[in-house]
Structure formats: structure tokens, C-alpha cells
Design a protein around this motif. Structure first.
Motif, PDB file in Angstrom:
ATOM      1  N   MET A 165       0.780  -0.669   0.099  1.00 57.95           N
ATOM      2  CA  MET A 165       0.342  -0.010  -0.189  1.00 57.95           C
ATOM      3  C   MET A 165       0.926   1.042  -0.526  1.00 57.95           C
ATOM      4  O   MET A 165       2.084   1.361   0.985  1.00 57.95           O
ATOM      5  N   ARG A 166       0.406   2.090  -0.753  1.00 59.25           N
ATOM      6  CA  ARG A 166       1.495   3.293  -0.550  1.00 59.25           C
ATOM      7  C   ARG A 166       1.072   3.908   0.222  1.00 59.25           C
ATOM      8  O   ARG A 166       0.530   4.182   1.025  1.00 59.25           O
ATOM      9  N   PRO A 167       1.934   5.003   1.573  1.00 60.74           N
ATOM     10  CA  PRO A 167       2.151   5.493   2.360  1.00 60.74           C
ATOM     11  C   PRO A 167       1.220   6.806   2.535  1.00 60.74           C
ATOM     12  O   PRO A 167       0.735   7.004   3.382  1.00 60.74           O
ATOM     13  N   LEU A 168       0.439   7.384   1.538  1.00 59.10           N
ATOM     14  CA  LEU A 168       0.179   8.244   1.281  1.00 59.10           C
ATOM     15  C   LEU A 168      -1.462   7.826   1.481  1.00 59.10           C
ATOM     16  O   LEU A 168      -2.199   8.711   2.683  1.00 59.10           O
ATOM     17  N   PRO A 169      -1.915   7.338   0.904  1.00 54.20           N
ATOM     18  CA  PRO A 169      -3.480   6.728   1.170  1.00 54.20           C
ATOM     19  C   PRO A 169      -4.023   5.843   3.072  1.00 54.20           C
ATOM     20  O   PRO A 169      -4.459   6.019   3.539  1.00 54.20           O
ATOM     21  N   ALA A 170      -2.081   5.614   3.112  1.00 56.71           N
ATOM     22  CA  ALA A 170      -2.883   4.615   4.681  1.00 56.71           C
ATOM     23  C   ALA A 170      -2.487   5.853   5.775  1.00 56.71           C
ATOM     24  O   ALA A 170      -2.517   5.561   6.695  1.00 56.71           O
ATOM     25  N   CYS A 171      -1.703   6.884   5.295  1.00 53.26           N
ATOM     26  CA  CYS A 171      -1.790   7.768   6.594  1.00 53.26           C
ATOM     27  C   CYS A 171      -3.031   8.987   6.241  1.00 53.26           C
ATOM     28  O   CYS A 171      -3.454   8.996   6.988  1.00 53.26           O
ATOM     29  N   LEU A 172      -3.849   8.698   5.192  1.00 52.78           N
ATOM     30  CA  LEU A 172      -4.787   9.544   4.743  1.00 52.78           C
ATOM     31  C   LEU A 172      -6.249   8.555   5.495  1.00 52.78           C
ATOM     32  O   LEU A 172      -7.007   9.354   6.351  1.00 52.78           O
ATOM     33  N   ALA A 173      -6.042   7.105   5.568  1.00 55.28           N
ATOM     34  CA  ALA A 173      -6.688   6.456   6.037  1.00 55.28           C
ATOM     35  C   ALA A 173      -6.516   6.619   7.841  1.00 55.28           C
ATOM     36  O   ALA A 173      -7.453   6.611   7.972  1.00 55.28           O
ATOM     37  N   ALA A 174      -5.510   6.689   7.856  1.00 60.06           N
ATOM     38  CA  ALA A 174      -4.750   6.639   9.947  1.00 60.06           C
ATOM     39  C   ALA A 174      -5.879   8.424  10.422  1.00 60.06           C
ATOM     40  O   ALA A 174      -6.312   8.077  11.559  1.00 60.06           O
ATOM     41  N   MET A 175      -5.653   9.216   9.465  1.00 59.82           N
ATOM     42  CA  MET A 175      -6.030  10.606   9.354  1.00 59.82           C
ATOM     43  C   MET A 175      -7.660  10.748   9.945  1.00 59.82           C
ATOM     44  O   MET A 175      -8.157  10.816  10.773  1.00 59.82           O
ATOM     45  N   ILE A 176      -8.179  10.239   9.097  1.00 56.59           N
ATOM     46  CA  ILE A 176      -9.703   9.416   8.975  1.00 56.59           C
ATOM     47  C   ILE A 176      -9.902   9.447   9.850  1.00 56.59           C
ATOM     48  O   ILE A 176     -10.727   9.691  11.104  1.00 56.59           O
ATOM     49  N   ALA A 177     -10.058   8.203  10.352  1.00 55.42           N
ATOM     50  CA  ALA A 177      -9.981   7.472  11.388  1.00 55.42           C
ATOM     51  C   ALA A 177      -9.490   7.831  12.907  1.00 55.42           C
ATOM     52  O   ALA A 177     -10.389   7.710  13.766  1.00 55.42           O
ATOM     53  N   LEU A 178      -8.593   8.434  13.130  1.00 60.25           N
ATOM     54  CA  LEU A 178      -8.072   9.417  14.230  1.00 60.25           C
ATOM     55  C   LEU A 178      -9.395  10.650  14.506  1.00 60.25           C
ATOM     56  O   LEU A 178     -10.168  10.649  15.391  1.00 60.25           O
ATOM     57  N   ALA A 179      -9.785  11.085  13.442  1.00 56.96           N
ATOM     58  CA  ALA A 179     -10.427  11.981  12.436  1.00 56.96           C
ATOM     59  C   ALA A 179     -12.110  12.368  13.539  1.00 56.96           C
ATOM     60  O   ALA A 179     -13.155  12.551  13.858  1.00 56.96           O
ATOM     61  N   ALA A 180     -12.301  10.534  13.417  1.00 56.87           N
ATOM     62  CA  ALA A 180     -13.741   9.859  13.705  1.00 56.87           C
ATOM     63  C   ALA A 180     -13.876   9.578  15.342  1.00 56.87           C
ATOM     64  O   ALA A 180     -14.976   9.760  15.285  1.00 56.87           O
ATOM     65  N   CYS A 181     -12.428   9.911  15.972  1.00 56.82           N
ATOM     66  CA  CYS A 181     -12.503   9.298  17.091  1.00 56.82           C
ATOM     67  C   CYS A 181     -13.436  10.419  18.103  1.00 56.82           C
ATOM     68  O   CYS A 181     -12.916  10.745  19.538  1.00 56.82           O
ATOM     69  N   THR A 182     -12.911  12.093  17.466  1.00 58.18           N
ATOM     70  CA  THR A 182     -13.008  13.628  18.202  1.00 58.18           C
ATOM     71  C   THR A 182     -14.280  13.630  18.456  1.00 58.18           C
ATOM     72  O   THR A 182     -15.461  13.634  17.198  1.00 58.18           O
ATOM     73  N   GLU A 183     -14.397  14.503  19.236  1.00 60.35           N
ATOM     74  CA  GLU A 183     -16.057  15.539  19.617  1.00 60.35           C
ATOM     75  C   GLU A 183     -15.697  16.366  18.660  1.00 60.35           C
ATOM     76  O   GLU A 183     -14.879  17.091  18.303  1.00 60.35           O
ATOM     77  N   PRO A 184     -16.606  15.706  17.662  1.00 59.51           N
ATOM     78  CA  PRO A 184     -17.260  16.869  16.519  1.00 59.51           C
ATOM     79  C   PRO A 184     -17.300  18.436  16.789  1.00 59.51           C
ATOM     80  O   PRO A 184     -16.331  19.169  16.473  1.00 59.51           O
ATOM     81  N   TYR A 185     -17.832  19.108  18.215  1.00 64.15           N
ATOM     82  CA  TYR A 185     -18.127  20.318  18.574  1.00 64.15           C
ATOM     83  C   TYR A 185     -17.901  20.287  20.203  1.00 64.15           C
ATOM     84  O   TYR A 185     -18.372  20.283  20.531  1.00 64.15           O
ATOM     85  N   PRO A 186     -16.307  20.247  20.030  1.00 60.28           N
ATOM     86  CA  PRO A 186     -15.895  20.581  21.448  1.00 60.28           C
ATOM     87  C   PRO A 186     -16.621  21.765  22.373  1.00 60.28           C
ATOM     88  O   PRO A 186     -17.148  22.875  21.778  1.00 60.28           O
ATOM     89  N   VAL A 187     -17.122  21.397  23.908  1.00 58.18           N
ATOM     90  CA  VAL A 187     -18.072  22.675  24.426  1.00 58.18           C
ATOM     91  C   VAL A 187     -17.285  21.982  26.305  1.00 58.18           C
ATOM     92  O   VAL A 187     -16.707  21.672  26.532  1.00 58.18           O
ATOM     93  N   ALA A 188     -17.489  23.681  26.764  1.00 57.53           N
ATOM     94  CA  ALA A 188     -17.076  24.064  27.972  1.00 57.53           C
ATOM     95  C   ALA A 188     -17.432  23.318  28.586  1.00 57.53           C
ATOM     96  O   ALA A 188     -18.612  23.286  29.219  1.00 57.53           O
ATOM     97  N   PRO A 189     -16.570  22.472  29.416  1.00 51.60           N
ATOM     98  CA  PRO A 189     -16.800  21.461  30.403  1.00 51.60           C
ATOM     99  C   PRO A 189     -17.734  21.817  31.413  1.00 51.60           C
ATOM    100  O   PRO A 189     -18.951  21.064  31.591  1.00 51.60           O
TER     101      PRO A 189
END
Length: 102
Positions: A1-25
């Protein structure tokens, strides 16, 4: 697998785990324990609206619906008459018919 698509897939997977709109605690904590608002009948809300003020010396009486419709119809007819003329003036039309060669 080429490095760019692998890095892109990893970044998308990490972004999916974050809270979409962080709100003050502190806002999140205060809203979590807040009770639901009470439902209020519409009549009670309507009763809080102030009544119409009486017409002052500079106010005129509202026209009747028939007058309003008649004046609107007259304005629309006048507008239709203004729009019914030619779209392109005769000089421009003559130049267009001659073509672009000139």
C-alpha cells in the motif's frame, strides 16, 4: 500500500474518534442536570403580548382588504405593461443578427 493513502486513512480514523463540537466542560455539566422546561399553553403566551396601540395623530386607518387587493392588482398590471416591451432594443438586435464577423 502506498504511504499517502495509508496516512490519510489513519488521519480519517483518528478524526472520527474526536468530539465534533467541543463544549466547555462547565456548560456540559450544568446542562446535564438541568430539568426539562415546563410546557406552557399557547393562550398564556398570547396573553403576554401587549394589545395594539390606538392610532395616533400621524397614523392612518388601515385600508380595507378590497382596496388593498385592488391597488395591488393595479400595480401588477402596470408592471406587466412595463415588462411587455421588447427585451433587446432594435439597434442591438440588428448588430446581433449581422453576427460577430464585424
Amino acid at each position: 500500500m502506498r504511504p499517502l493513502p495509508a496516512c490519510l486513512a489513519a488521519m480519517i480514523a483518528l478524526a472520527a474518534c474526536t468530539e465534533p463540537y467541543p463544549v466547555a466542560p462547565d456548560l456540559v455539566a450544568s446542562g446535564a442536570a438541568a430539568p426539562y422546561p415546563d410546557l406552557v399553553p399557547a393562550e398564556r403566551i398570547a396573553a403576554q403580548v401587549p394589545p395594539d396601540l390606538p392610532p395616533g395623530p400621524s397614523d392612518t386607518a388601515a385600508p380595507s382588504p378590497a382596496e388593498t387587493i385592488g391597488s395591488r392588482a393595479a400595480r401588477l398590471r402596470a408592471r406587466a405593461d412595463r415588462l411587455s416591451g421588447p427585451v433587446i432594443d432594435p439597434d442591438t438586435e440588428t448588430r446581433m443578427r449581422r453576427g460577430v464577423a464585424e
